[in-house]
Motif scaffolding. Structure first.
Motif, PDB file in Angstrom:
ATOM      1  N   VAL A 327     -47.491  43.646 -57.312  1.00  0.00           N
ATOM      2  CA  VAL A 327     -48.255  44.801 -56.831  1.00  0.00           C
ATOM      3  C   VAL A 327     -48.415  44.735 -55.321  1.00  0.00           C
ATOM      4  N   ALA A 328     -48.754  43.539 -54.800  1.00  0.00           N
ATOM      5  CA  ALA A 328     -48.914  43.370 -53.357  1.00  0.00           C
ATOM      6  C   ALA A 328     -47.610  43.655 -52.623  1.00  0.00           C
ATOM      7  N   LEU A 329     -46.492  43.158 -53.171  1.00  0.00           N
ATOM      8  CA  LEU A 329     -45.190  43.380 -52.543  1.00  0.00           C
ATOM      9  C   LEU A 329     -44.864  44.867 -52.490  1.00  0.00           C
ATOM     10  N   LEU A 330     -45.133  45.583 -53.592  1.00  0.00           N
ATOM     11  CA  LEU A 330     -44.889  47.022 -53.621  1.00  0.00           C
ATOM     12  C   LEU A 330     -45.729  47.736 -52.575  1.00  0.00           C
ATOM     13  N   LEU A 331     -47.005  47.360 -52.468  1.00  0.00           N
ATOM     14  CA  LEU A 331     -47.894  47.997 -51.497  1.00  0.00           C
ATOM     15  C   LEU A 331     -47.426  47.719 -50.064  1.00  0.00           C
ATOM     16  N   LEU A 332     -46.976  46.493 -49.820  1.00  0.00           N
ATOM     17  CA  LEU A 332     -46.527  46.146 -48.473  1.00  0.00           C
ATOM     18  C   LEU A 332     -45.257  46.904 -48.104  1.00  0.00           C
ATOM     19  N   ILE A 333     -44.338  47.053 -49.066  1.00  0.00           N
ATOM     20  CA  ILE A 333     -43.097  47.792 -48.803  1.00  0.00           C
ATOM     21  C   ILE A 333     -43.410  49.262 -48.522  1.00  0.00           C
ATOM     22  N   LEU A 334     -44.229  49.869 -49.388  1.00  0.00           N
ATOM     23  CA  LEU A 334     -44.574  51.271 -49.197  1.00  0.00           C
ATOM     24  C   LEU A 334     -45.409  51.475 -47.932  1.00  0.00           C
ATOM     25  N   LEU A 369     -56.487  46.532 -52.116  1.00  0.00           N
ATOM     26  CA  LEU A 369     -55.688  47.658 -51.645  1.00  0.00           C
ATOM     27  C   LEU A 369     -55.934  47.940 -50.170  1.00  0.00           C
ATOM     28  N   VAL A 370     -57.191  47.934 -49.757  1.00  0.00           N
ATOM     29  CA  VAL A 370     -57.512  48.161 -48.347  1.00  0.00           C
ATOM     30  C   VAL A 370     -56.917  47.051 -47.485  1.00  0.00           C
ATOM     31  N   ARG A 371     -56.978  45.824 -47.998  1.00  0.00           N
ATOM     32  CA  ARG A 371     -56.401  44.702 -47.241  1.00  0.00           C
ATOM     33  C   ARG A 371     -54.889  44.882 -47.085  1.00  0.00           C
ATOM     34  N   ALA A 372     -54.219  45.328 -48.151  1.00  0.00           N
ATOM     35  CA  ALA A 372     -52.783  45.580 -48.056  1.00  0.00           C
ATOM     36  C   ALA A 372     -52.489  46.718 -47.093  1.00  0.00           C
ATOM     37  N   MET A 373     -53.344  47.744 -47.084  1.00  0.00           N
ATOM     38  CA  MET A 373     -53.193  48.839 -46.119  1.00  0.00           C
ATOM     39  C   MET A 373     -53.248  48.312 -44.692  1.00  0.00           C
ATOM     40  N   GLU A 374     -54.186  47.387 -44.440  1.00  0.00           N
ATOM     41  CA  GLU A 374     -54.333  46.833 -43.098  1.00  0.00           C
ATOM     42  C   GLU A 374     -53.070  46.091 -42.666  1.00  0.00           C
ATOM     43  N   VAL A 375     -52.465  45.369 -43.598  1.00  0.00           N
ATOM     44  CA  VAL A 375     -51.214  44.676 -43.272  1.00  0.00           C
ATOM     45  C   VAL A 375     -50.143  45.691 -42.884  1.00  0.00           C
ATOM     46  N   LEU A 409     -49.640  38.473 -38.582  1.00  0.00           N
ATOM     47  CA  LEU A 409     -49.139  38.905 -39.885  1.00  0.00           C
ATOM     48  C   LEU A 409     -49.073  37.733 -40.865  1.00  0.00           C
ATOM     49  N   ALA A 410     -48.668  36.569 -40.363  1.00  0.00           N
ATOM     50  CA  ALA A 410     -48.651  35.378 -41.217  1.00  0.00           C
ATOM     51  C   ALA A 410     -50.060  35.078 -41.725  1.00  0.00           C
ATOM     52  N   GLY A 411     -51.053  35.213 -40.849  1.00  0.00           N
ATOM     53  CA  GLY A 411     -52.441  35.035 -41.263  1.00  0.00           C
ATOM     54  C   GLY A 411     -52.864  36.063 -42.297  1.00  0.00           C
ATOM     55  N   ASP A 412     -52.394  37.313 -42.143  1.00  0.00           N
ATOM     56  CA  ASP A 412     -52.712  38.362 -43.114  1.00  0.00           C
ATOM     57  C   ASP A 412     -52.144  38.041 -44.490  1.00  0.00           C
ATOM     58  N   PHE A 413     -50.894  37.593 -44.547  1.00  0.00           N
ATOM     59  CA  PHE A 413     -50.281  37.258 -45.833  1.00  0.00           C
ATOM     60  C   PHE A 413     -51.034  36.099 -46.503  1.00  0.00           C
ATOM     61  N   PHE A 414     -51.435  35.124 -45.703  1.00  0.00           N
ATOM     62  CA  PHE A 414     -52.209  34.005 -46.230  1.00  0.00           C
ATOM     63  C   PHE A 414     -53.541  34.491 -46.813  1.00  0.00           C
ATOM     64  N   HIS A 415     -54.170  35.422 -46.126  1.00  0.00           N
ATOM     65  CA  HIS A 415     -55.448  35.962 -46.596  1.00  0.00           C
ATOM     66  C   HIS A 415     -55.270  36.745 -47.894  1.00  0.00           C
ATOM     67  N   LEU A 416     -54.198  37.509 -47.999  1.00  0.00           N
ATOM     68  CA  LEU A 416     -53.923  38.229 -49.243  1.00  0.00           C
ATOM     69  C   LEU A 416     -53.745  37.273 -50.417  1.00  0.00           C
ATOM     70  N   VAL A 417     -53.017  36.184 -50.191  1.00  0.00           N
ATOM     71  CA  VAL A 417     -52.818  35.195 -51.258  1.00  0.00           C
ATOM     72  C   VAL A 417     -54.152  34.579 -51.660  1.00  0.00           C
ATOM     73  N   LEU A 418     -55.024  34.311 -50.697  1.00  0.00           N
ATOM     74  CA  LEU A 418     -56.341  33.760 -51.006  1.00  0.00           C
ATOM     75  C   LEU A 418     -57.144  34.711 -51.893  1.00  0.00           C
ATOM     76  N   ILE A 419     -57.066  36.015 -51.597  1.00  0.00           N
ATOM     77  CA  ILE A 419     -57.805  36.995 -52.398  1.00  0.00           C
ATOM     78  C   ILE A 419     -57.279  37.030 -53.828  1.00  0.00           C
ATOM     79  N   VAL A 420     -55.963  36.858 -53.982  1.00  0.00           N
ATOM     80  CA  VAL A 420     -55.379  36.831 -55.329  1.00  0.00           C
ATOM     81  C   VAL A 420     -55.769  35.548 -56.060  1.00  0.00           C
ATOM     82  N   LEU A 421     -55.683  34.409 -55.372  1.00  0.00           N
ATOM     83  CA  LEU A 421     -55.966  33.125 -56.017  1.00  0.00           C
ATOM     84  C   LEU A 421     -57.451  32.918 -56.287  1.00  0.00           C
TER      85      LEU A 421
END
Length: 435
Positions: A327-334, A369-375, A409-421
């Motif tokens: 889901v995160a990957l789809l949101l990031l691509i879109l 979702l908002v976090r993915a939007m920010e990325v 951006l690397a920090g953003d991806f790390f933060h997204l993973v933290l929210i999932v985990l």
């Protein structure tokens, strides 16, 4: 007989085409949604359904939250809140290596709390912070990237316009969304600060230390923001602790902003007129988008597309973590090709049932979702915050800004993973406070 799921897919393709062709978000969502309802339900039923959505939306009590928070933000524009917030942070930490970068992040976080818009936060803080960082000899890529990344805090830190819109679309408590966003917003700012810390330690020449401000200057700078800080804490804390509802908090915030402007002798007729004008213009635009999105959501619901997508994902047999990463990957691509609000309004009715099927709540998905939007706002080549920052720093090429933002951006991806985990980052505070 019409294939409803197929009609839903065609509708999404048509919507994508309209958005990429430059159509207005609200208009495209409403037309595609209404057209799809006509095909499936017939003209009369579709018009009745559309009318019910419009009336129900415009009569929602919680919708009054949005214009009041927007009015508060525009009043604070008139009292130079962004300049005062950055100046206070710069006086406190500006003498340290990378101190103005930390101050920019703090200023973006503070201004985001009274503004709720990533683009406005980036532009406004950038006009204040970038010239000062350039004067102090900071590397241009670090300066622009720090402000562009910090600007995304405007979407996350309450009160957030994006979270208000999501709450209306997903029929979730805006107060719970605001409370859930507090810890992710703070950790997001801390991760940006860590990125700056690592960069200036590895390459000290990126950010030379500055002069230490005297304590009398620090207290003077803090004295200019204590009223703003107290009002923001009252608004956010009051919502989190259940003292008042989000619309009541918005009314308190707007009234407090008027009082602060009056005390600073900046409550002029011109400033008041501009605040009303900008609030009405922005609110009308957002209301149109929300109504169009709800009509489109009704169309998606009738087609059964969301249910079919959920069954497809469930049939794949992926676990919760893998499903959420997809889901995160789809949101990031879109997010690289769609405006952030368009992404939210388009994907919420489709992805929310899938996420809830993994055991996650709609509140968690709203923050995610908002976090993915920010990325998406920071992802080259279409990250809109990067172009806003170039508009502020006209002497810097967009390619330099692209390169500078990669560590963030690397920090953003790390933060997204933290929210999932660790979903408790989002869900613990609302559960503890019982909002």
């Amino acid at each position: 007989m019409i294939d409803t799921a197929g009609t839903g897919l065609v509708g999404i393709v048509v919507l994508f085409a309209l958005l990429l062709a430059g159509a207005r978000i609200g208009t495209a969502l409403g037309l595609v949604g209404l057209g799809g309802l006509v095909l499936i339900l017939g003209p009369e039923a579709a018009l009745i359904k559309g009318g019910v959505v419009v009336v129900d939306t415009l009569t929602r009590y919680e919708l009054g939250t949005l214009p009041l928070f927007l009015f508060m933000a525009h009043i604070f524009f008139s009292v130079d809140a962004s300049r005062d917030l950055f100046d206070a942070a710069a006086k406190l930490v500006g003498h340290r290596r990378g101190g103005l970068a930390y101050a920019s992040i703090a200023g973006c976080g503070g201004f985001g709390a009274i503004n709720g818009s990533s683009l406005a936060t980036t532009a406004t803080v950038g006009l204040v912070a970038y010239p000062e960082m350039k004067r102090r000899g900071y590397d241009d890529r670090l300066s622009t990237a720090t402000i562009a990344a910090g600007g995304t805090l405007g979407q996350m830190i309450p009160p957030s316009g994006a979270l208000i819109v999501f709450g209306i679309i997903a029929e979730q408590s805006i107060g719970r969304l605001f409370t859930a966003a507090i810890i992710p917003g703070i950790t997001q700012a801390l991760i940006y600060a860590v990125v700056v810390f690592v960069l200036v330690r590895l390459r000290p020449q990126l950010a030379p230390p500055g002069e230490r401000a005297e304590w009398k200057d620090r207290w003077r700078a803090l004295g200019r923001i204590w009223q703003i800080a107290a009002l923001v804490l009252l608004v956010i804390g009051g919502i989190a602790l259940g003292w008042f509802s989000p619309p009541e908090a918005a009314a308190i915030g707007a009234s407090g902003a008027l009082l602060i402007a009056a005390l600073r002798r900046k409550l002029t007729r011109e400033n008041l007129f501009n605040a009303f004008h900008e609030t009405l213009r922005t609110t009308g635009l957002i209301y149109l988008i929300v109504i169009g999105a709800l009509i489109f959501s009704a169309f998606v619901g009738v087609t059964g597309l969301a249910e079919a997508a959920g069954n497809l994902v469930e049939g794949m047999g992926t676990g919760t973590f893998v499903t959420l990463l997809l889901v995160a990957l789809l949101l990031l691509i879109l997010g690289t090709v769609l405006d952030g609000l368009a992404l939210m309004l388009l994907m919420t009715p489709i992805l929310l049932p899938i996420v809830e099927g993994t055991g996650m709540t709609a509140i968690w998905f709203g923050i995610f979702l908002v976090r993915a939007m920010e990325v998406g706002f920071l992802t080259p080549p279409l990250g809109i915050n990067l172009y806003v920052m170039q508009g502020v720093a006209k002497d810097i090429s967009i390619s330099s800004i692209f390169r500078g933002v990669l560590p963030f951006l690397a920090g953003d991806f790390f933060h997204l993973v933290l929210i999932v985990l660790f979903p408790a980052m989002v869900l613990w505070l609302p559960q503890m406070l019982g909002t």
